[in-house]
Design a protein around this motif. Structure first.
Motif, mmCIF file in Angstrom:
data_model
loop_
_atom_site.group_PDB
_atom_site.id
_atom_site.type_symbol
_atom_site.label_atom_id
_atom_site.label_comp_id
_atom_site.label_asym_id
_atom_site.label_seq_id
_atom_site.Cartn_x
_atom_site.Cartn_y
_atom_site.Cartn_z
ATOM 1 N N ASN A 437 129.813 113.300 -30.883
ATOM 2 C CA ASN A 437 130.176 113.646 -29.508
ATOM 3 C C ASN A 437 130.494 115.121 -29.292
ATOM 4 O OD1 ASN A 437 130.166 111.085 -27.938
ATOM 5 N ND2 ASN A 437 131.560 110.446 -29.573
ATOM 6 N N VAL A 438 130.070 115.976 -30.183
ATOM 7 C CA VAL A 438 130.299 117.402 -29.996
ATOM 8 C C VAL A 438 129.027 118.033 -29.439
ATOM 9 C CG1 VAL A 438 130.941 119.570 -31.104
ATOM 10 C CG2 VAL A 438 131.905 117.428 -31.927
ATOM 11 N N PRO A 439 129.043 118.550 -28.200
ATOM 12 C CA PRO A 439 127.840 119.142 -27.610
ATOM 13 C C PRO A 439 127.401 120.394 -28.374
ATOM 14 C CG PRO A 439 129.524 118.729 -25.942
ATOM 15 C CD PRO A 439 130.181 118.554 -27.268
ATOM 16 N N ALA A 440 126.093 120.635 -28.379
ATOM 17 C CA ALA A 440 125.563 121.792 -29.101
ATOM 18 C C ALA A 440 126.136 123.096 -28.566
ATOM 19 C CB ALA A 440 124.034 121.802 -29.004
ATOM 20 N N GLU A 441 126.300 123.193 -27.242
ATOM 21 C CA GLU A 441 126.829 124.422 -26.651
ATOM 22 C C GLU A 441 128.243 124.706 -27.150
ATOM 23 O OE1 GLU A 441 125.578 121.904 -25.081
ATOM 24 O OE2 GLU A 441 123.819 122.597 -23.964
ATOM 25 N N LEU A 458 127.566 123.843 -39.011
ATOM 26 C CA LEU A 458 126.464 123.155 -39.682
ATOM 27 C C LEU A 458 126.861 121.743 -40.081
ATOM 28 C CD1 LEU A 458 123.639 123.148 -40.951
ATOM 29 C CD2 LEU A 458 124.650 124.140 -43.009
ATOM 30 N N ALA A 459 128.107 121.582 -40.535
ATOM 31 C CA ALA A 459 128.575 120.254 -40.942
ATOM 32 C C ALA A 459 128.491 119.273 -39.771
ATOM 33 C CB ALA A 459 130.006 120.336 -41.462
ATOM 34 N N TYR A 460 128.828 119.718 -38.559
ATOM 35 C CA TYR A 460 128.712 118.842 -37.393
ATOM 36 C C TYR A 460 127.247 118.541 -37.096
ATOM 37 C CZ TYR A 460 133.555 118.410 -36.037
ATOM 38 O OH TYR A 460 134.876 118.058 -36.011
ATOM 39 N N ALA A 472 119.422 121.147 -31.786
ATOM 40 C CA ALA A 472 120.108 121.995 -30.807
ATOM 41 C C ALA A 472 121.388 122.586 -31.397
ATOM 42 C CB ALA A 472 120.422 121.185 -29.552
ATOM 43 N N CYS A 473 122.138 121.787 -32.178
ATOM 44 C CA CYS A 473 123.379 122.283 -32.796
ATOM 45 C C CYS A 473 123.083 123.401 -33.790
ATOM 46 C CB CYS A 473 124.112 121.138 -33.493
ATOM 47 S SG CYS A 473 124.933 119.983 -32.385
ATOM 48 N N ILE A 474 122.055 123.212 -34.600
ATOM 49 C CA ILE A 474 121.715 124.252 -35.577
ATOM 50 C C ILE A 474 121.263 125.518 -34.859
ATOM 51 C CG2 ILE A 474 120.166 124.868 -37.469
ATOM 52 C CD1 ILE A 474 120.097 121.908 -38.218
#
Length: 706
Positions: A437-441, A458-460, A472-474
């Motif tokens: 539930n952590v948005p990429a932004e 990166l872990a997320y 998107a997170c990376i």
């Protein structure tokens, strides 16, 4: 299928398995990957299985038992072709959790004597005399005389041509010991050991027993060359687990020395062949490892008497195993603030092995306290600390260890056990909820403003199950990412199954790290030519064409020829035009070729999109041809879009574009077209545009245009 390599300790079983794992033909056969785990005599199995689960791309599953981890691995490996290497097995029962592969997989085992059921056995023989001499010669700085060759042959025969013993011998020769002295000392030490009858088991053949005595004698001779302080430092290596990386930073605490001293001691031990060279870490920091036979000897020295009764025996530390682990924990605890473990600085070792040392020290309650302690913000201190260094998986492994201890304590304290299990279940549920539930932004923003390290971001990303969310997170952390993190990032990107998403994040990486460009192009090659219903989401183009067009502007010119080659593999001319247009801007592709390809587009919406995309950059001499193609588009809506794009550069076209727009039958399309036109329409045409707008009957569409 299970294959087992059998052989004496120090003969080279693990080296052979590693050689196979890196063989190109083997890797081609097992295209889904090669997984490696080193067990040893008392393996910590759950973290090894958990590591395999993460390596296969599942960062969301959090096993608290060996059975749960094995079952998850069985699911992940279904239908895959993978090689599972289980190194240094002592007990065949320890192999059972790793026998979880499907038909396309194989298990490769190395062992000294364990009887592996239903395994194809391969007995690794010793080297020949000539091979042994060649190995020793490689380790020596000078050439061997004919006399010394004979003595070297005699020594090699005495130790059974075992590579580890030969390397130890070569290191002593380099330090000035003569071959005659070395051979004489070896014979005396073997005779002493035979008198002690350490290997007196009747089932061991005489030849194998002789090699074991010779190898142990080599070890002892090498250790007897050490000073008292150096011998104690070597003994302390028996406190760490098997198959771990030994670094200067963790050695400072282990030996209670300065950073410079720790580095010098490790180099000395490497020069004497007491430790082996390990993998190169980030920023070119060296690491070291121990052969399991050396580790066994160090473990015996930990509990050995400080003043041995038998002459010739090496003095030990005189500690019990729990005492030794307790002392190491005390040394680490002295580096904390207020005795709180979550304040401990990460040295690349202790965070992964803290609870293991607590278990070895029989400090079971300490493990439960560790997982319950809070930091100054009232949050779980140990989780926050693990998360801050980008290793929440370590916290999950600790959770699994604590879970197992709670299960084992049920009979003695059922009430407390159930309470602990309930708490750990809630922790695991919270982790699963948080990870997805952590948005990429937000991930990118937290890293940008230094609330998180890039490793934590990166872990997320690794825990995101949705491939686009992971990509998107990376991508969000790439601008703030140190190069040292690149290998781990590339490994994570490789686990994204969708080639389009994988190409997207790789292109972001390549903009900062140019060495990644070949990976980008390789990934784009794997993108399917069309994505069916997703076509409209890419403005009428395939993902492959879209991916290529997005990277051309940043791509080094040396890769243009490869882009052209990949584009030729795209069947649809509309997709090719998108890439050709970007290449034509850079004068790589001639504009007439782009127009020729655009003429081949059959779908009018695609042709309109292609003409609109090239309108800004088309040379003046080609405008008549482009305008002719636009006027041949029958659909007023598509023709209107193309005309508007051209009119921005040829103002004389605005009256014609406005007239075509007026004829669009669907009022919502007409409204959108007029609203876009409003950004560029010359002032003298505003009255006519207003008249066209008033003819729209639907109030909503008319309001939008106005």
């Amino acid at each position: 299928m299970v294959s087992a390599i059998y052989g004496l300790g120090g003969i080279g079983k693990s080296v052979l398995a590693s050689k196979l794992a890196f063989d190109a033909e083997v890797q081609a056969q097992f295209c889904d990957g090669i997984l490696w785990a080193t067990l040893g005599q008392k393996p910590d199995i759950l973290p090894l299985l958990s590591g395999w689960i993460r390596a296969l791309g599942d960062n969301d599953f959090k096993p608290t038992s060996i059975d749960a981890a094995s079952n998850q691995l069985r699911t992940l490996l279904y239908g895959k072709r993978a090689l599972l290497v289980v190194d240094d097995i002592w007990n065949p029962i320890h192999l059972d959790p790793f026998r979880i592969a499907g038909e396309g997989c194989c298990v490769l085992v190395t062992t000294r004597e364990a009887r592996i059921p239903e395994a194809h056995r391969y007995d690794l023989d010793v080297m020949t005399a000539d091979q042994a001499l060649e190995l020793m010669t490689q380790k020596l700085s000078g050439k061997l005389t004919e006399v010394n060759k004979d003595k070297a042959f005699a020594f090699a025969e005495q130790v059974g041509y075992l590579p580890l013993a030969l390397e130890l011998a070569a290191s002593q020769i380099e330090e000035g010991v003569t071959w005659s002295e070395l051979l004489e000392d070896l014979q005396d030490e073997v005779a002493r050991l035979e008198t002690l009858d350490i290997y007196g088991q009747a089932e061991i053949p005489d030849d194998a027993k002789r090699k074991k005595y010779s190898l142990l004698a080599c070890f002892n001779l090498s250790l007897k060359q050490l000073s008292t302080e150096q011998l104690q430092q070597f003994a302390w290596l028996g406190v760490v687990p098997e198959d771990v990386s030994l670094t200067q930073q963790m050695a400072e605490t282990l030996w209670q020395v300065t950073s410079r001293q720790a580095r010098a001691i490790l180099r000395t031990f490497r020069g004497k062949a007491l430790v082996l060279q390990g993998a190169q870490l980030a920023d070119d920091v060296p690491s070291y490892r121990m052969h399991d036979l050396m580790h066994d000897l160090a473990q015996r020295l930990v509990v050995g008497d400080t003043e041995p009764e038998c002459e010739g025996e090496l003095p030990g530390l005189g500690l019990t195993k729990p005492e030794a682990h307790g002392q190491l924990l005390k040394r680490y605890r002295e580096k904390t603030e207020n005795d709180e473990w979550h304040t401990l600085e990460d040295d690349g070792y202790i965070y992964a092995h803290l609870t293991w040392h607590m278990e070895q020290a029989e400090q079971f309650e300490e493990i439960h306290q560790l997982l319950q302690s809070s930091n100054n913000e009232g949050r779980n201190g140990w989780y926050e600390a693990c998360d801050a260094i980008g290793k929440p998986a370590g916290f999950v492994n600790d959770l699994g260890r604590a879970w197992q201890l709670a299960v084992e304590s049920y009979e003695k304290a059922p009430g407390k056990s159930v309470a602990l299990l309930y708490r750990y279940s809630l922790i695991r549920g919270s982790l699963n909820s948080l990870a997805s539930n952590v948005p990429a932004e937000m991930v990118g923003g937290l890293v940008q403003h230094s609330f998180w390290q890039a490793a934590q971001g990166l872990a997320y990303a690794q825990q995101a199950q949705d491939p686009w969310h992971r990509a998107a997170c990376i991508s969000a952390i790439v601008p703030y990412m140190p190069e040292a993190l690149l290998p781990e990032v590339l490994k994570t990107v490789g686990q994204i199954n969708d080639a389009a998403y994988r190409s997207y994040v790789l292109s972001k990486l390549a903009e900062k790290f140019p060495s990644v460009w070949p990976d980008v192009l390789g990934s784009i090659r794997q993108i399917q030519d069309r994505y069916g219903s997703h076509r409209n989401q890419t403005q009428g183009f395939s993902y492959k064409g879209l991916a290529l067009s997005r990277i051309v502007a940043q791509l080094p010119p040396c890769y243009f020829s490869e882009v052209i080659e990949i584009t030729h593999q795209i069947n649809d001319p509309a997709d090719r035009v998108m890439v050709w247009t970007e290449l034509a801007k850079l004068q790589v592709i001639p504009w007439p070729d782009v127009l020729t390809t655009a003429r081949q587009i059959k779908a009018e919406n695609d042709q309109s999109g292609a003409l609109s995309a090239m309108a800004k950059h088309l040379p003046e001499e080609l405008w008549p041809e482009a305008l002719e193609m636009t006027r041949q588009i029958n659909d007023e809506n598509h023709q209107s879009w193309a005309l508007r794009a051209m009119a921005e550069h040829l103002p004389d076209l605005w009256p014609e574009a406005l007239e075509v727009t007026r004829q669009i039958k669907a009022e919502n399309d007409r409204s959108v077209a007029l609203s876009e036109m409003a950004k560029h329409l010359p002032q003298e045409l505003w009255p006519k545009a207003l008249e066209v707008t008033r003819q729209i009957k639907a109030e909503n569409d008319r309001s939008w245009a106005l």
